[in-house]
Enzyme design. Structure first.
Site, short mmCIF file in Angstrom:
data_model
loop_
_atom_site.label_atom_id
_atom_site.label_comp_id
_atom_site.label_asym_id
_atom_site.label_seq_id
_atom_site.Cartn_x
_atom_site.Cartn_y
_atom_site.Cartn_z
N VAL A 174 -10.05 3.47 -3.87
CA VAL A 174 -9.53 3.95 -2.59
C VAL A 174 -8.68 5.21 -2.76
CG1 VAL A 174 -9.58 1.65 -1.54
CG2 VAL A 174 -7.50 2.40 -2.72
N TYR A 227 0.82 -1.22 0.00
CA TYR A 227 0.00 0.00 0.00
C TYR A 227 0.85 1.26 0.00
CZ TYR A 227 -4.10 -2.90 0.41
OH TYR A 227 -5.08 -3.82 0.13
N GLN A 271 -15.77 2.58 -5.70
CA GLN A 271 -15.06 1.39 -5.26
C GLN A 271 -13.57 1.67 -5.15
OE1 GLN A 271 -17.33 -0.60 -8.61
NE2 GLN A 271 -16.98 -2.38 -7.30
N HIS A 285 -14.74 0.97 -0.31
CA HIS A 285 -13.66 0.03 0.02
C HIS A 285 -12.53 0.68 0.82
CE1 HIS A 285 -15.18 -2.47 -3.63
NE2 HIS A 285 -15.88 -2.69 -2.53
#
Length: 232
Positions: free
Chosen positions: A90, A55, A88, A106
């Protein structure tokens, strides 16, 4: 006269034009990783360092890209319509384009949350979240992302918004990831549905179904013209 309510469901396709990789490619991998390694509670328990690094790289990439015309047109629609975006995605490209009302189904890439108390959420100002970064109660921080096998906290709100839509847009999503994909079945019968995607997803036939088989940046320009023609 009250503004018409537009609810837009957006997915990876709209951000792909800005240079953000779509969720996963044809062989089920996400940036070379099995999605369960980097997007599940099991993956987190097995190798938190890998998940954090994954991430971090997504965040670093997101910092380097800009909203595209698809994002910008959705923001422009707020001048004439009451616009709610259910995404949806991020990333924060909708907000950076100027959209003021965005539900992130999400989760959000630029937030972390406590592994002890999910209500403890913190902004990530740079791009790094590392092992040893802890919440105020002393527990490790994780990405504030909804992973596979986890509930979708904002789903009920998204359902309520969808059921109140005057016009429903589907932009850049394959409509295969549930529960988000099920929202289209909650759109009121009298509300037109406009779908924009180069690979059109299946939407059951209904009156006022408009299909634009192209990418968001060009398809949304046509949607904008149609909306202005019919409703302004």
């Amino acid at each position: 006269m009250a503004k018409k309510r537009i609810v837009a469901l957006t997915g990876a396709g709209i951000s792909a034009e800005s240079g953000i990789a779509t969720f996963r490619d044809a062989n089920g991998l996400w940036e070379g990783h099995d999605v369960m390694e980097v997007a599940s509670p099991q993956g987190w328990r097995k190798n938190p360092e890998l998940v954090l690094d994954f991430y971090n790289q997504r965040r670093k990439n997101a910092h380097s890209v800009q909203p595209n015309a698809g994002h910008q047109i959705l923001a422009e629609l707020e001048q004439d319509f009451d616009v709610k975006i259910i995404t949806q995605n991020v990333d924060d490209l909708h907000e950076r384009a100027g959209s003021s009302d965005v539900i992130h189904l999400h989760g959000k890439l630029f937030e972390s949350r406590s592994t002890l108390d999910p209500k403890l959420i913190y902004p990530i100002t740079g791009w790094q979240l590392n092992l040893g970064d802890k919440c105020e109660r002393g527990s490790q921080l994780r990405p504030n992302i909804v992973w596979f096998g986890e509930p979708v906290p904002l789903m009920e709100q998204a359902m309520e918004e969808t059921m109140r839509a005057d016009i429903f847009l589907v932009v850049g999503t394959s409509l295969v990831v549930y529960p988000a994909a099920g929202l289209v079945d909650l759109v009121p019968d009298e509300a037109p549905i406009m779908v924009v995607d180069p690979n059109l997803p299946y939407v059951r036939q209904r009156p006022q179904l408009h299909l634009f088989e192209e990418k968001a940046s060009t398809g949304m320009r046509k949607v904008q013209a149609l909306l202005q023609e019919k409703y302004l």
